[in-house]
Design a protein around this motif. Structure first.
Motif, mmCIF file in Angstrom:
data_model
loop_
_atom_site.group_PDB
_atom_site.id
_atom_site.type_symbol
_atom_site.label_atom_id
_atom_site.label_comp_id
_atom_site.label_asym_id
_atom_site.label_seq_id
_atom_site.Cartn_x
_atom_site.Cartn_y
_atom_site.Cartn_z
ATOM 1 N N SER A 1 24.612 21.166 20.708
ATOM 2 C CA SER A 1 25.868 20.809 20.057
ATOM 3 C C SER A 1 26.982 20.984 21.082
ATOM 4 O O SER A 1 27.236 22.105 21.538
ATOM 5 N N CYS B 1 31.001 20.057 22.573
ATOM 6 C CA CYS B 1 32.347 19.607 22.243
ATOM 7 C C CYS B 1 33.336 20.046 23.309
ATOM 8 O O CYS B 1 33.080 20.978 24.079
ATOM 9 N N TYR C 1 36.804 21.980 23.858
ATOM 10 C CA TYR C 1 37.335 23.074 23.051
ATOM 11 C C TYR C 1 38.747 23.464 23.471
ATOM 12 O O TYR C 1 39.245 23.104 24.544
ATOM 13 N N SER D 1 37.567 27.272 19.825
ATOM 14 C CA SER D 1 37.154 26.383 18.740
ATOM 15 C C SER D 1 37.100 24.945 19.243
ATOM 16 O O SER D 1 37.827 24.561 20.163
ATOM 17 N N CYS D 2 36.225 24.144 18.645
ATOM 18 C CA CYS D 2 36.075 22.746 19.046
ATOM 19 C C CYS D 2 37.347 21.975 18.739
ATOM 20 O O CYS D 2 37.919 22.097 17.647
ATOM 21 N N GLU E 1 37.305 18.698 18.835
ATOM 22 C CA GLU E 1 36.791 17.401 18.412
ATOM 23 C C GLU E 1 35.477 17.631 17.672
ATOM 24 O O GLU E 1 34.930 18.734 17.687
ATOM 25 N N LYS E 2 35.003 16.598 17.026
ATOM 26 C CA LYS E 2 33.732 16.709 16.327
ATOM 27 C C LYS E 2 32.606 16.888 17.352
ATOM 28 O O LYS E 2 32.493 16.094 18.292
ATOM 29 N N PRO E 3 31.787 17.942 17.215
ATOM 30 C CA PRO E 3 30.709 18.164 18.196
ATOM 31 C C PRO E 3 29.704 17.012 18.209
ATOM 32 O O PRO E 3 29.440 16.392 17.177
ATOM 33 N N ARG E 4 29.197 16.748 19.386
ATOM 34 C CA ARG E 4 28.101 15.788 19.529
ATOM 35 C C ARG E 4 26.797 16.565 19.434
ATOM 36 O O ARG E 4 26.519 17.436 20.268
ATOM 37 N N ARG F 1 34.606 22.358 28.116
ATOM 38 C CA ARG F 1 33.575 21.797 27.242
ATOM 39 C C ARG F 1 32.456 22.826 27.126
ATOM 40 O O ARG F 1 32.145 23.533 28.085
#
Length: 294
Positions: free
Chosen positions: A37, A39, A41, A49-50, A52-55, A238
């Motif tokens: 996972s 993102c 951060y 904290s992320c 963006e939406k995690p890949r 990241r």
């Protein structure tokens, strides 16, 4: 002063030999289900904290190794195949590592969108080797470290997540430096289990580039293994969280399966993967039955 200094260096190397034994020589093969996972951060109030939406990428991982006669290190082969998300399904990475001196690991990636196999190039004069499935784990990070590729210095003792550790600095040898993005690595080694719980990774300019940190460790028979960890790219901000949700060791894996044929011959690959998946199912059932016992 020379004798104590030499002794500390020798102790550091002996510790890393035990790490190598625990990490690379305690089992001969594995089948795993792995989740990455990743993102970009931000940090606010001291908390990460992320932004963006995690890949999220889930892949099945198969590996096998053996020690050639007269060698300290193993020949090893591995195949990782993405099963989720659907858009990346069947993307696969093959790796072949060698016990031979100064022979770099070979990496190949199959990209189904292009229907092509590409080789991942090792570090040349500058850039880091290719990322594994878009994560902050590079091919070099995923590669097996060989004891002979580094010199060692004991930096002292510390704790990591409540565990007593040795701090040991690894400096690539001249030969290894040609194939490494890192100028030095500071490893935090669990004193009891001889596994690395944390690494501070510095690039060739001395910049603190990445930090690897283990979150959970589990025991499989006699083998201790990290099952949850993070790789934090401090310069790009990241981070990749990874976990092994299912693991089974010492599986009988066919050598031919861990070859380039499995990158492009889908029917052949799937037949073998279905067979090896059964080991994970059997292991899970056995674990559940054991847990049910009083």
């Amino acid at each position: 002063m020379a004798a104590p200094t030499a002794s500390l260096a020798q102790d550091a190397r002996e510790i890393m030999i035990k790490v190598d034994d625990a990490t690379n020589h305690s089992y001969s093969s594995s089948v795993r289900l792995v989740k990455f996972s990743t993102c970009r951060y931000s940090i606010s109030g001291g908390k990460l904290s992320c932004a963006e939406k995690p890949r999220v990428v889930i892949f099945e991982s198969f590996s096998k190794s053996h020690r050639p006669p007269g060698r300290r290190d193993n020949d090893n082969k591995g195949l990782d195949v993405i099963i989720q998300p659907i858009s990346d399904k069947n993307t696969a990475m093959l790796s072949w590592g060698y016990a031979e001196d100064d022979k770099a690991t070979d990496f190949w990636v199959y990209l189904p969108v292009l229907s092509k196999v590409r080789r991942i190039v090792s570090v040349a004069d500058s850039g880091e080797s290719g990322a594994v499935f878009g994560s902050e784990v590079s091919a070099e990070d995923a590669d097996v470290k060989k004891v002979r590729d580094y010199t060692y210095e004991m930096l002292g003792e510390d704790t990591h997540r409540g565990r007593p550790v040795w701090k040991i600095e690894l400096t690539p040898t001249a030969s290894r430096s040609k194939r490494s993005y890192y100028g030095r690595i500071v490893s935090y080694v669990d004193k009891e289990r001889f596994i690395v719980l944390k690494e501070d990774l510095y690039d060739r300019t001395g910049r603190h580039y990445k930090q690897y940190s283990v979150l959970e460790v589990e025991q499989f028979g006699e083998v201790w293994m990290a099952t949850k960890a993070v790789m934090n790219n401090l310069t790009k901000r990241r981070i990749t969280h990874w976990e092994h949700s299912d693991v089974v060791l010492n599986v009988d894996i066919d050598d031919e399966f861990l070859s380039q044929r499995s990158l492009t011959d889908f029917a052949y690959r799937e037949r073998h993967m279905q067979l090896y998946r059964k080991y994970l199912t059997q292991e899970k059932v056995g674990t559940q039955q054991a847990a049910a016992k009083p």
